[in-house]
Write an enzyme that holds these catalytic residues in place. Structure first.
Site, PDB file in Angstrom:
ATOM      1  N   ARG A   1       0.845  -1.191   0.000  1.00 36.55           N
ATOM      2  CA  ARG A   1       0.000   0.000   0.000  1.00 36.55           C
ATOM      3  C   ARG A   1       0.882   1.242   0.000  1.00 36.55           C
ATOM      4  O   ARG A   1       2.024   1.217   0.477  1.00 36.55           O
ATOM      5  CB  ARG A   1      -0.906   0.014   1.227  1.00 36.55           C
ATOM      6  CG  ARG A   1      -1.929  -1.115   1.290  1.00 36.55           C
ATOM      7  CD  ARG A   1      -2.819  -0.960   2.519  1.00 36.55           C
ATOM      8  NE  ARG A   1      -3.810  -2.021   2.606  1.00 36.55           N
ATOM      9  CZ  ARG A   1      -3.643  -3.164   3.254  1.00 36.55           C
ATOM     10  NH1 ARG A   1      -2.486  -3.397   3.870  1.00 36.55           N
ATOM     11  NH2 ARG A   1      -4.590  -4.069   3.292  1.00 36.55           N
TER      12      ARG A   1
ATOM     13  N   LYS B   1      -2.281   0.372   7.737  1.00 36.17           N
ATOM     14  CA  LYS B   1      -3.742   0.302   7.709  1.00 36.17           C
ATOM     15  C   LYS B   1      -4.293  -0.666   8.732  1.00 36.17           C
ATOM     16  O   LYS B   1      -5.258  -0.349   9.438  1.00 36.17           O
ATOM     17  CB  LYS B   1      -4.216  -0.100   6.308  1.00 36.17           C
ATOM     18  CG  LYS B   1      -5.740  -0.187   6.185  1.00 36.17           C
ATOM     19  CD  LYS B   1      -6.169  -0.516   4.770  1.00 36.17           C
ATOM     20  CE  LYS B   1      -7.692  -0.588   4.683  1.00 36.17           C
ATOM     21  NZ  LYS B   1      -8.158  -0.876   3.295  1.00 36.17           N
TER      22      LYS B   1
ATOM     23  N   HIS C   1      -3.473   2.142  -5.691  1.00 34.95           N
ATOM     24  CA  HIS C   1      -4.228   0.945  -5.339  1.00 34.95           C
ATOM     25  C   HIS C   1      -4.538   0.107  -6.577  1.00 34.95           C
ATOM     26  O   HIS C   1      -4.669  -1.119  -6.490  1.00 34.95           O
ATOM     27  CB  HIS C   1      -5.529   1.333  -4.621  1.00 34.95           C
ATOM     28  CG  HIS C   1      -5.950   0.330  -3.596  1.00 34.95           C
ATOM     29  ND1 HIS C   1      -5.270   0.139  -2.417  1.00 34.95           N
ATOM     30  CD2 HIS C   1      -6.975  -0.560  -3.574  1.00 34.95           C
ATOM     31  CE1 HIS C   1      -5.863  -0.808  -1.704  1.00 34.95           C
ATOM     32  NE2 HIS C   1      -6.894  -1.256  -2.388  1.00 34.95           N
TER      33      HIS C   1
ATOM     34  N   ARG D   1      -2.091  -2.535  -7.088  1.00 33.74           N
ATOM     35  CA  ARG D   1      -2.334  -3.704  -6.240  1.00 33.74           C
ATOM     36  C   ARG D   1      -3.361  -4.627  -6.894  1.00 33.74           C
ATOM     37  O   ARG D   1      -3.203  -5.854  -6.895  1.00 33.74           O
ATOM     38  CB  ARG D   1      -2.831  -3.269  -4.854  1.00 33.74           C
ATOM     39  CG  ARG D   1      -1.727  -2.856  -3.908  1.00 33.74           C
ATOM     40  CD  ARG D   1      -2.272  -2.156  -2.672  1.00 33.74           C
ATOM     41  NE  ARG D   1      -3.250  -2.919  -1.912  1.00 33.74           N
ATOM     42  CZ  ARG D   1      -2.956  -3.870  -1.026  1.00 33.74           C
ATOM     43  NH1 ARG D   1      -1.704  -4.217  -0.811  1.00 33.74           N
ATOM     44  NH2 ARG D   1      -3.923  -4.473  -0.352  1.00 33.74           N
TER      45      ARG D   1
ATOM     46  N   HIS E   1      -4.067  -8.705   3.321  1.00 33.04           N
ATOM     47  CA  HIS E   1      -5.479  -8.700   3.703  1.00 33.04           C
ATOM     48  C   HIS E   1      -5.672  -9.532   4.962  1.00 33.04           C
ATOM     49  O   HIS E   1      -5.033 -10.567   5.142  1.00 33.04           O
ATOM     50  CB  HIS E   1      -6.345  -9.275   2.576  1.00 33.04           C
ATOM     51  CG  HIS E   1      -6.419  -8.391   1.375  1.00 33.04           C
ATOM     52  ND1 HIS E   1      -6.730  -8.853   0.115  1.00 33.04           N
ATOM     53  CD2 HIS E   1      -6.218  -7.058   1.230  1.00 33.04           C
ATOM     54  CE1 HIS E   1      -6.727  -7.846  -0.742  1.00 33.04           C
ATOM     55  NE2 HIS E   1      -6.411  -6.748  -0.089  1.00 33.04           N
TER      56      HIS E   1
ATOM     57  N   TYR F   1     -10.912  -9.386  -6.018  1.00 37.27           N
ATOM     58  CA  TYR F   1     -10.030  -9.429  -7.176  1.00 37.27           C
ATOM     59  C   TYR F   1     -10.353 -10.586  -8.127  1.00 37.27           C
ATOM     60  O   TYR F   1      -9.915 -10.580  -9.265  1.00 37.27           O
ATOM     61  CB  TYR F   1      -8.575  -9.536  -6.721  1.00 37.27           C
ATOM     62  CG  TYR F   1      -8.163  -8.390  -5.833  1.00 37.27           C
ATOM     63  CD1 TYR F   1      -8.158  -7.092  -6.315  1.00 37.27           C
ATOM     64  CD2 TYR F   1      -7.814  -8.608  -4.506  1.00 37.27           C
ATOM     65  CE1 TYR F   1      -7.798  -6.032  -5.505  1.00 37.27           C
ATOM     66  CE2 TYR F   1      -7.453  -7.552  -3.684  1.00 37.27           C
ATOM     67  CZ  TYR F   1      -7.444  -6.263  -4.195  1.00 37.27           C
ATOM     68  OH  TYR F   1      -7.101  -5.220  -3.388  1.00 37.27           O
TER      69      TYR F   1
END
Length: 403
Positions: free
Chosen positions: A254, A279, A351, A354, A377, A386
């Site tokens: 990130r 995050k 992002h 990613r 995650h 995704y």
């Protein structure tokens, strides 16, 4: 606010910025820019403000597009125009102030309940950054109540909260959803802990939006290669930006974790990057791929200014301080715009890179739990998003249609 003339809008936004604690620098830029905006409006026989008019002013008066490409753009110019639009729609300016660089005190009549609520969130494990965002949403709510002369929870009615929700119509659905979620749970906490006598949580609608209904933007492997190839490695900024973008594109970091990357996070002997994610607060360990390591070494040897900062990536001009996540995202956008890649209909932030990495991993049939671990995650449910960009697999599921 929409009926205000441009002059009236500028005057009232200026006062709101002062009251909200905007920095002296921001106020001075706002004063200079709006003076030019008034002259521009007079030349174009325009008495009222619109966001389209503001963006056109930035382009015509400051050559916004070319300045961005030359890395000479002042982001505060855009913030000033956004502040005008924000105040015009909601009577508020807090969205375009930097939370970390100003002091905000909740109104006296709401202070105890708001601070108690945020303290409760902290005790349940909510990270500080998330609480700051919730504070911004509550600040927006309290600004609305002040405008409506509502000074306490005792006089707050369900209609008042619904009117506030209606005032958010100028925002995108995710913003409305996040703002109302903060307000609803704040009011729920207040009722359950004796700060107010009326239960509203069950009566307030939850403005729903389905994140899964929108396909995440992504770029093909060739497009990512084209992006990297377009970066000028003949200057220090290009060397630094190449290393940053490679970290995101190849490892899926990130922007906040790239900005926060320190020398202590890199184990050169074991070729591993270890860090605590900004995050989530969770630890993450990734392999230091050869091309990524070479790009970082090239930056450290040939481009990084001499500074005592323990952050890997720093500004190229004094003061040589570390990046913030917004600056990382901005440089990704600039390079995407200059790369020659077809960008229409796609997001242009870090992002998206990613998402692109996730798509490549899916194409190579990497198991979902592994992809979740790589992307940092907390659950595979997040990574399931995704799966929807694996077009090849989606085609296999298509039904034949009789003609």
């Amino acid at each position: 606010m929409k009926n205000l003339t441009l002059q009236q809008l500028i005057n009232q936004t200026k006062e709101a910025l002062i009251e909200a604690g905007a920095s002296n620098y921001y106020q001075n830029v706002f004063k200079t820019l709006t003076k030019q905006l008034l002259l521009y409006a007079k030349e174009h026989n325009t008495e009222f403000f619109s966001m389209d008019f503001g963006v056109q002013f930035l382009e015509d008066h400051y050559s916004m597009s070319s300045k961005i490409e030359q890395k000479k753009w002042c982001a505060t110019y855009s913030r000033c125009i956004n502040a005008l639009a924000e105040y015009q729609h909601s009577g508020n300016v807090t969205l375009y102030l930097v939370m970390d660089k100003r002091a905000y005190t909740f109104p006296d009549s709401f202070k105890d309940s708001a601070e108690s609520y945020l303290s409760h969130r902290e005790k349940t494990g909510i990270i500080k950054k998330s609480n700051k965002v919730f504070s911004l949403y509550l600040e927006r709510f309290f600004a609305f109540l002040k405008k409506e002369n509502i000074s306490s929870l005792d006089t707050l009615s369900l209609k008042d909260v619904l009117d506030f929700m209606a005032s958010l119509s100028c925002y995108e659905k995710p913003t409305v959803n996040h703002t109302m979620r903060a307000v609803r749970y704040y009011l729920k906490y207040c009722y359950e802990n004796g700060f107010m006598n009326t239960e509203m949580f069950s009566k307030l609608p939850n403005p729903h939006y389905n994140r899964q209904s929108r396909l995440p933007s992504s770029y093909t492997a060739n497009e990512v290669k084209k992006l990297l190839d377009s970066i000028d490695l003949g200057n220090p900024c290009g060397i630094r930006d190449y290393a940053i973008i490679l970290l995101i594109a190849r490892l899926g970091l990130r922007s906040s974790d790239v900005a926060n990357l320190r020398f202590s996070n890199i184990d050169w002997e074991k070729e591993i990057i270890r860090l605590t994610q900004v995050k989530t607060g969770n630890p993450l360990e990734l392999p230091l791929l050869e091309d990524v390591g070479e790009a970082i070494i090239n930056y450290l040897k040939n481009a990084r200014p001499k500074t005592d900062s323990d952050h890997v990536f720093v500004r190229q001009v004094p003061p040589y301080t570390n990046f913030n996540p917004g600056a990382v995202g901005a440089l990704v956008r600039v390079h995407l715009q200059k790369s020659g890649i077809h960008l229409e209909g796609k997001k242009k932030g870090s992002h998206t890179l990613r998402h692109s990495l996730a798509s490549r991993l899916l194409e190579h049939e990497i198991p979902l739990p592994v992809i979740s671990e790589i992307l940092g995650h907390t659950t595979t449910e997040t990574t399931m998003t995704y799966l929807r960009i694996d077009i090849a697999e989606l085609r296999k599921c298509a039904l034949e249609v009789a003609i």
